[in-house]
Scaffold this active site. Sequence first.
Site, PDB file in Angstrom:
ATOM      1  N   GLY A  91       9.200   4.906  14.496  1.00  0.00           N
ATOM      2  CA  GLY A  91      10.311   3.964  14.607  1.00  0.00           C
ATOM      3  C   GLY A  91      10.737   3.373  13.289  1.00  0.00           C
ATOM      4  O   GLY A  91      10.168   3.646  12.235  1.00  0.00           O
ATOM      5  N   ILE A  93      12.720  -0.413  11.650  1.00  0.00           N
ATOM      6  CA  ILE A  93      12.299  -1.787  11.394  1.00  0.00           C
ATOM      7  C   ILE A  93      12.438  -2.643  12.645  1.00  0.00           C
ATOM      8  O   ILE A  93      13.331  -2.436  13.469  1.00  0.00           O
ATOM      9  CB  ILE A  93      13.112  -2.412  10.235  1.00  0.00           C
ATOM     10  CG1 ILE A  93      12.414  -3.672   9.696  1.00  0.00           C
ATOM     11  CG2 ILE A  93      14.549  -2.707  10.651  1.00  0.00           C
ATOM     12  CD1 ILE A  93      12.916  -4.102   8.330  1.00  0.00           C
ATOM     13  N   HIS A  96       8.741  -9.330  14.703  1.00  0.00           N
ATOM     14  CA  HIS A  96       7.803  -9.961  15.619  1.00  0.00           C
ATOM     15  C   HIS A  96       7.757 -11.448  15.309  1.00  0.00           C
ATOM     16  O   HIS A  96       7.835 -11.850  14.135  1.00  0.00           O
ATOM     17  CB  HIS A  96       6.391  -9.391  15.468  1.00  0.00           C
ATOM     18  CG  HIS A  96       6.285  -7.926  15.731  1.00  0.00           C
ATOM     19  ND1 HIS A  96       6.849  -7.319  16.828  1.00  0.00           N
ATOM     20  CD2 HIS A  96       5.669  -6.936  15.042  1.00  0.00           C
ATOM     21  CE1 HIS A  96       6.585  -6.031  16.795  1.00  0.00           C
ATOM     22  NE2 HIS A  96       5.872  -5.768  15.721  1.00  0.00           N
ATOM     23  N   ALA A 176       7.203  -4.591  21.724  1.00  0.00           N
ATOM     24  CA  ALA A 176       7.514  -5.991  21.416  1.00  0.00           C
ATOM     25  C   ALA A 176       8.590  -6.445  22.393  1.00  0.00           C
ATOM     26  O   ALA A 176       9.727  -5.973  22.355  1.00  0.00           O
ATOM     27  CB  ALA A 176       8.008  -6.122  19.979  1.00  0.00           C
ATOM     28  N   CYS A 192      15.697  -1.650  14.571  1.00  0.00           N
ATOM     29  CA  CYS A 192      15.388  -0.265  14.941  1.00  0.00           C
ATOM     30  C   CYS A 192      16.392   0.719  14.329  1.00  0.00           C
ATOM     31  O   CYS A 192      16.549   1.844  14.814  1.00  0.00           O
ATOM     32  CB  CYS A 192      15.332  -0.093  16.453  1.00  0.00           C
ATOM     33  SG  CYS A 192      14.132  -1.177  17.253  1.00  0.00           S
TER      34      CYS A 192
END
Length: 233
Positions: A91, A93, A96, A176, A192
Amino acid sequence: MKNKKVQFQDWGLMDYQEAWDKQEETFTKVVDQKTLNRTKAAEDPTSNYLIFVQHPHVYTLGKSGKPENLLLDEQGLKDKAASYYKINRGGDITYHGPGQIVGYPILDLDNFFTDIHLYLRTLEEAVILTLAHYGITAGRYAGFTGVWLDADNERARKICAMGVRCSRWVTMHGFAFNVNADLDYFKNIVPCGIDDKDVTSMERELGYKPDIEEVKEVLKTKIADLFQMELLD
């Protein structure tokens, strides 16, 4: 012999680097256990773990990600009290932070099914069913991983991102899930690597702040049911 017993752990709010180190340690232990089993006539079942955690503000970039998708420089990260890591999951970026359930299933898929595509779809389904429990209709977006709302029109927005690593059919990293996270932090990245889609949370969709501990319980149960796990607390 398949071992469907899974040790559940909630690490609370934990620094990303500390959690990454703990995750790597657990992952390595399971992989080493599998390697040792191959040298023995009688196999001991490998262990499985389902870990929930929340992180202080942090951006992580996967192996296939583009560093330019982080829109902050070093000073900008300091101003946002955020850290940044390049990590070994798939994936691009993502962000979180507090109010987000980060799930790290460390599973030996030989105990369940050896199919990464099915693994990702099953994790997505657990989140979709959790959202349905709260009256939120969610689904998948063709060509992308994760869980989306209104994926069939211009209002498409992501509520759960996913990125995993798998070695010898042992998984790490995971998902997440935005429960009541501060969505402003997503404005500092191209989430993403997708620059034309919004990000959302349960709080935004519901119009109130759900109890994250309650959401964890629902999600944990959905994951266990779909994987036919025997969860051990």
